[in-house]
Design a protein around this motif. Structure first.
Motif, PDB file in Angstrom:
ATOM      1  N   ALA A  83      15.580  68.806  27.678  1.00 41.02           N
ATOM      2  CA  ALA A  83      16.935  68.758  27.715  1.00 41.02           C
ATOM      3  C   ALA A  83      16.885  69.769  28.566  1.00 41.02           C
ATOM      4  O   ALA A  83      16.465  70.674  29.107  1.00 41.02           O
ATOM      5  CB  ALA A  83      17.782  69.026  26.505  1.00 41.02           C
ATOM      6  N   THR A  86      22.517  73.303  30.528  1.00 39.99           N
ATOM      7  CA  THR A  86      23.720  73.349  31.485  1.00 39.99           C
ATOM      8  C   THR A  86      24.511  74.677  31.440  1.00 39.99           C
ATOM      9  O   THR A  86      25.353  75.080  32.380  1.00 39.99           O
ATOM     10  CB  THR A  86      24.562  72.414  31.336  1.00 39.99           C
ATOM     11  OG1 THR A  86      25.155  72.201  29.971  1.00 39.99           O
ATOM     12  CG2 THR A  86      24.031  70.931  31.670  1.00 39.99           C
ATOM     13  N   GLU A  98      23.946  75.673  25.873  1.00 40.68           N
ATOM     14  CA  GLU A  98      24.211  74.181  25.861  1.00 40.68           C
ATOM     15  C   GLU A  98      23.249  73.595  26.761  1.00 40.68           C
ATOM     16  O   GLU A  98      23.181  73.888  27.709  1.00 40.68           O
ATOM     17  CB  GLU A  98      25.734  73.989  26.390  1.00 40.68           C
ATOM     18  CG  GLU A  98      26.830  74.547  25.645  1.00 40.68           C
ATOM     19  CD  GLU A  98      28.322  74.460  26.280  1.00 40.68           C
ATOM     20  OE1 GLU A  98      28.113  73.748  27.226  1.00 40.68           O
ATOM     21  OE2 GLU A  98      29.087  75.387  25.912  1.00 40.68           O
ATOM     22  N   ARG A 100      21.900  69.310  28.191  1.00 38.28           N
ATOM     23  CA  ARG A 100      22.226  67.956  28.259  1.00 38.28           C
ATOM     24  C   ARG A 100      20.949  67.237  27.869  1.00 38.28           C
ATOM     25  O   ARG A 100      19.691  67.457  28.663  1.00 38.28           O
ATOM     26  CB  ARG A 100      22.659  67.726  29.634  1.00 38.28           C
ATOM     27  CG  ARG A 100      23.186  66.242  29.877  1.00 38.28           C
ATOM     28  CD  ARG A 100      23.691  65.911  31.204  1.00 38.28           C
ATOM     29  NE  ARG A 100      22.725  66.118  32.213  1.00 38.28           N
ATOM     30  CZ  ARG A 100      22.575  66.916  33.035  1.00 38.28           C
ATOM     31  NH1 ARG A 100      23.412  67.835  33.317  1.00 38.28           N
ATOM     32  NH2 ARG A 100      21.249  67.281  33.943  1.00 38.28           N
ATOM     33  N   ASN A 107      21.976  65.611  23.216  1.00 42.63           N
ATOM     34  CA  ASN A 107      22.594  66.949  23.684  1.00 42.63           C
ATOM     35  C   ASN A 107      22.409  68.082  22.673  1.00 42.63           C
ATOM     36  O   ASN A 107      22.444  67.769  21.449  1.00 42.63           O
ATOM     37  CB  ASN A 107      24.122  66.726  24.118  1.00 42.63           C
ATOM     38  CG  ASN A 107      24.455  65.930  25.058  1.00 42.63           C
ATOM     39  OD1 ASN A 107      23.422  65.588  25.888  1.00 42.63           O
ATOM     40  ND2 ASN A 107      25.493  65.423  25.216  1.00 42.63           N
TER      41      ASN A 107
END
Ligand SMILES: Cc1cc2nc3c(=O)[nH]c(=O)nc-3n(C[C@H](O)[C@H](O)[C@H](O)COP(=O)(O)OP(=O)(O)OC[C@H]3O[C@@H](n4cnc5c(N)ncnc54)[C@H](O)[C@@H]3O)c2cc1C
Length: 310
Positions: A83, A86, A98, A100, A107
Motif C-alpha cells: 500500500a 498518502t 493513511e 492507498r 486501503n
C-alpha cells in the motif's frame, strides 16, 4: 472512520525495501506489533541481478525482497501490506497513517506509536532520452554493485550537472575497464583532477552528451552534442536524488540535510518525537543493499530501546 484494536500498531514502517524489512524483522523478534506498508516500487527494480549481498550474490532484487518478506511474515506480531502511504499526521503522542491499496489491496487507516520512514530515494538523470532503455543492463548507477560485471569493457562515466563525485568514480573504474571515458564539465571535474585522471589512463571529454545509442537492446555508444558517437559497452551515471516525504503533515516533517537526506542521529532518530528514518533516506545516502539492511536493524533497535524506556 473508526479504528479498531487490530489497526493499532506499536511501529508502522513505511517502505519494504531491505531497510524496512530488516527493521520489521528485528522488531517482530522483540514481540513488537509491527506493520510494514510498502508501495513496492523500489529504484532497483530496473536491474535483473543484485550483487554483493553476502550469501545472496547475483540474486534478482525482487527475489531478495520476497525472501525478506517471508522472514518477517513468519512472526505473528508482524504484518506486511502492499500500500502507498498518502498521509501521516500527529495523533496524540503517535501518528495516524493513511495508505492507498495498490493492485487490489485494501486501503488502510491505522494508528502507530512510532513510525519508521524507510522509503528510499527517488532518482533523476541527465536528459538523455534513451538512458532509461539501458538502465540496469548497460547503464548503471552503483559502481560498487556493478563494476565487476563490466571488467575489460569500454566504460563511460557521466552524471547530473550537480554531480560531485565523478572524478572518484572514474578513478575507481580505471582499474576495471579496458578504456574509461569521463564526460564532465570543468565545474564537475576541475582541471587538476582531470590531469590526475589522465595519468590513470582516463580520457576526459568536456563535451555535453545528447543521448545513449544502441543496437536493439545493446548499448553501443554515447552521442555527444556535436553529433559524434563515442563507442562504449557500458556506462555509469551519477543521478541526483531526492527524498519524497510529501505524505507527512508539515508539523511532523523532519529536517533535511544539505544533500536533501533526512537529518537523523546515527540510529535514525529524527528531531520529530517517535519518528525515525533509515536506509538510504539517511546520510550518506545511496549505498548498497546490505548497508541499508544494517541501518534498518540499527534503527529498529533504537525504536525498541526508546519504547522500553531505559
Ligand atoms: C538500478 C539499481 C541497481 C542496484 N544494484 C544493487 C546491487 O547490485 N547491489 C546492492 O547491494 N545494491 C544495489 N542497488 C542499491 C540498492 O537497491 C539500495 O541501496 C537499496 O535498495 C536501498 O534500500 P532502502 O530500503 O533504503 O530503499 P528501497 O530499496 O528503495 O525501498 C524503499 C521502498 O519504499 C517504498 N515507498 C516509497 N514511498 C512509499 C510510500 N509513500 N508508501 C509506501 N511505500 C513507499 C518503495 O516503493 C520501496 O519499495 C541498486 C540500486 C539501483 C537503483
Amino acid at each position: 472512520m473508526t479504528i479498531g484494536a487490530t489497526d493499532r500498531y506499536e511501529v508502522v514502517i513505511i517502505g519494504g525495501g531491505p531497510a524496512g524489512l530488516q527493521a520489521g524483522l528485528i522488531l517482530a523478534r522483540q514481540l513488537r506489533r509491527v506493520l510494514i506498508l510498502d508501495g513496492n516500487r523500489p529504484r532497483h527494480s530496473a536491474t535483473l541481478e543484485a550483487h554483493g549481498f553476502l550469501s545472496r550474490d547475483n540474486i534478482p532484487p525482487n527475489e531478495l525482497r520476497a525472501a525478506g518478506r517471508e522472514s518477517v511474515e513468519q512472526y505473528e506480531t508482524a504484518e506486511i501490506q502492499f500500500a502507498q502511504v498518502t498521509r501521516v499526521r500527529r495523533e496524540g503522542q503517535g501518528f495516524a497513517v493513511e495508505a492507498r491499496g495498490v493492485r487490489g489491496t485494501p486501503n488502510r487507516h491505522v494508528l502507530a506509536e512510532r513510525v519508521i520512514l524507510a522509503t528510499g530515494l527517488k532518482e533523476h538523470f541527465p536528459n538523455l532520452p534513451m538512458l532509461r532503455a539501458f538502465y540496469g543492463t548497460h547503464i548503471h548507477s552503483c559502481v560498487v554493485c556493478d563494476a565487476w560485471n563490466k571488467r575489460e569493457s569500454r566504460i563511460a562515466v557521466f552524471g547530473v550537472p550537480e554531480a560531485k563525485t565523478l572524478a572518484y568514480r572514474a578513478a575507481q573504474l580505471s582499474r576495471i575497464g579496458s578504456h574509461v571515458t569521463l564526460f564532465a564539465s570543468e565545474r564537475q571535474v576541475p582541471e587538476p583532477d582531470a590531469a590526475r585522471l589522465r595519468e590513470l589512463g582516463v580520457a576526459v571529454d568536456r563535451r555535453e552528451l545528447e543521448d545513449a545509442v544502441g543496437d536493439r537492446a545493446t548499448l553501443t555508444g554515447l552521442r555527444t552534442a556535436d553529433g559524434e558517437i563515442v563507442p562504449v559497452d557500458a556506462a555509469f551515471v551519477l543521478p541526483g536524488f531526492e527524498a519524497q516525504l510529501g505524505f507527512l503533515d508539515e508539523d511532523i516533517r523532519p529536517d533535511l540535510t544539505e544533500e536533501g537526506l533526512v537529518a537523523a542521529d546515527g540510529s535514525g532518530r529524527t528531531r520529530v518525537q517517535h519518528l525515525y528514518a533509515t536506509g538510504e533516506l539517511t546520510a550518506p545516502g545511496p549505498e548498497v543493499l546490505i548497508i541499508s539492511a544494517g541501518k534498518g536493524a540499527r534503527t529498529a533497535i533504537a525504536a525498541h530501546r526508546d519504547a522500553v524506556g531505559f
